[in-house]
Design a protein around this motif. Structure first.
Motif, PDB file in Angstrom:
ATOM      1  N   TYR A   1      28.819 -14.651 -37.098  1.00 35.95           N
ATOM      2  CA  TYR A   1      27.762 -14.534 -38.083  1.00 35.95           C
ATOM      3  C   TYR A   1      27.839 -15.595 -38.907  1.00 35.95           C
ATOM      4  O   TYR A   1      28.506 -16.241 -39.296  1.00 35.95           O
TER       5      TYR A   1
ATOM      6  N   THR B   1      30.445  -8.083 -38.948  1.00 37.26           N
ATOM      7  CA  THR B   1      30.985  -8.856 -40.000  1.00 37.26           C
ATOM      8  C   THR B   1      32.532  -8.385 -40.322  1.00 37.26           C
ATOM      9  O   THR B   1      32.557  -7.215 -39.815  1.00 37.26           O
ATOM     10  N   LYS B   2      33.127  -9.020 -41.218  1.00 38.33           N
ATOM     11  CA  LYS B   2      34.558  -8.598 -41.536  1.00 38.33           C
ATOM     12  C   LYS B   2      34.642  -7.075 -42.042  1.00 38.33           C
ATOM     13  O   LYS B   2      35.229  -6.386 -41.702  1.00 38.33           O
ATOM     14  N   GLY B   3      33.604  -7.045 -42.943  1.00 39.89           N
ATOM     15  CA  GLY B   3      33.787  -5.855 -43.826  1.00 39.89           C
ATOM     16  C   GLY B   3      34.401  -6.100 -45.018  1.00 39.89           C
ATOM     17  O   GLY B   3      35.664  -6.735 -44.924  1.00 39.89           O
ATOM     18  N   HIS B   4      34.102  -5.459 -46.336  1.00 43.22           N
ATOM     19  CA  HIS B   4      34.872  -5.988 -47.386  1.00 43.22           C
ATOM     20  C   HIS B   4      34.745  -4.539 -48.617  1.00 43.22           C
ATOM     21  O   HIS B   4      33.730  -4.102 -48.480  1.00 43.22           O
TER      22      HIS B   4
ATOM     23  N   TRP C   1      23.913  -9.376 -54.454  1.00 45.77           N
ATOM     24  CA  TRP C   1      25.301  -8.513 -55.087  1.00 45.77           C
ATOM     25  C   TRP C   1      25.738  -9.327 -56.313  1.00 45.77           C
ATOM     26  O   TRP C   1      25.460 -10.609 -56.564  1.00 45.77           O
TER      27      TRP C   1
ATOM     28  N   ALA D   1      20.732  -9.649 -48.556  1.00 49.64           N
ATOM     29  CA  ALA D   1      21.867  -9.077 -49.406  1.00 49.64           C
ATOM     30  C   ALA D   1      21.707  -9.354 -51.038  1.00 49.64           C
ATOM     31  O   ALA D   1      21.411 -10.558 -51.107  1.00 49.64           O
TER      32      ALA D   1
ATOM     33  N   HIS E   1      35.214 -10.371 -52.692  1.00 53.03           N
ATOM     34  CA  HIS E   1      35.484  -9.800 -51.420  1.00 53.03           C
ATOM     35  C   HIS E   1      37.012  -9.501 -51.317  1.00 53.03           C
ATOM     36  O   HIS E   1      37.952 -10.364 -51.392  1.00 53.03           O
TER      37      HIS E   1
ATOM     38  N   LYS F   1      28.222 -19.941 -45.398  1.00 51.61           N
ATOM     39  CA  LYS F   1      29.488 -19.513 -44.859  1.00 51.61           C
ATOM     40  C   LYS F   1      29.210 -18.962 -43.584  1.00 51.61           C
ATOM     41  O   LYS F   1      28.233 -18.325 -43.133  1.00 51.61           O
TER      42      LYS F   1
ATOM     43  N   TYR G   1      39.411  -8.263 -48.376  1.00 50.81           N
ATOM     44  CA  TYR G   1      39.337  -8.198 -47.168  1.00 50.81           C
ATOM     45  C   TYR G   1      40.720  -7.590 -46.675  1.00 50.81           C
ATOM     46  O   TYR G   1      40.929  -6.972 -45.469  1.00 50.81           O
TER      47      TYR G   1
END
Ligand code: M6P
Ligand code: ZN
Length: 186
Positions: A52, A87-90, A154, A152, A160, A25, A162
């Motif tokens: 990223y 990163t976008k963060g979620h 998960w 990571a 996710h 991704k 966003y």
């Protein structure tokens, strides 16, 4: 009894995965609309610059309950205006799912935010291990001039979210102000 050869390889030094069912991704500047404070600077940037890249092993389809995904993320060095690449963060779409991060190379900050927007930061440096509890949003920021690489793991049904981050921000931003890494309120 037949002993099966491993189908997957994880390089402990670099976090790089090789083998089957490995996906990628990538997020470029053009994919980050709305995440940085200075949208004008983001628009002026070369839109194809990589912010990223994520490489991850998915042994089961996304959304499968009970499975786990395992990957690595490289956040490249850079800034949009005075705000570091991140990163976008979620949040997780299924909010009650947690996650682990561990830092492999470089250094940075892991921002976490609970559902009341209470936000805190943990230092990421090689060997640091980070547990992100359920209902806590997470974003990683590269505050140096070298790539930040972290692993990571998960749940495969976490998903996710966003939209909420775009809507309400992340509590804190990480900027370079007068040459120093500085946390500022959104
Ligand atoms: C880690 C995991 C992934 C996530 C990636 C980038 O590898 O948490 O699930 O997609 O970081 O983070 P984001 O999706 O917030 O940009
Ligand atoms: Zn997550």
């Amino acid at each position: 009894m037949k002993i099966i050869k491993p189908k997957l390889h994880y390089d402990n030094m670099t976090g790089v995965l090789s083998g089957e069912a490995i996906g990628e991704k990538i997020a470029r500047i053009k994919d980050m609309a709305g995440f940085y404070a200075d949208e004008n600077s983001r628009k002026r940037f070369d839109q194809d610059v990589l912010v990223y890249r994520v490489q991850y092993y998915s042994p089961v389809p996304e959304g499968t309950e009970g499975g786990l995904f395992f990957g690595n993320t490289t956040v490249f060095p850079g800034k949009v205006g005075d705000e570091y690449f991140m990163t976008k963060g979620h949040y997780h779409a299924i909010g009650n799912r947690g996650e682990y991060y561990w830092c492999i190379e470089g250094s940075g900050l892991l921002l976490m935010m609970d559902q009341d927007n209470h936000t805190w930061a943990e230092e990421m440096l090689p060997g640091s291990l980070h547990y992100m509890p359920a209902y806590v949003a997470h974003r990683s920021i590269n505050v140096r001039k070298e790539p930040l690489v972290f692993g990571a793991c998960w749940p495969s049904d976490a998903g996710h979210e966003y939209g909420l981050i775009l809507e309400k921000g992340f509590g804190l931003r990480v900027k370079e102000i007068k040459g120093a890494m500085t946390l500022v309120k959104y």
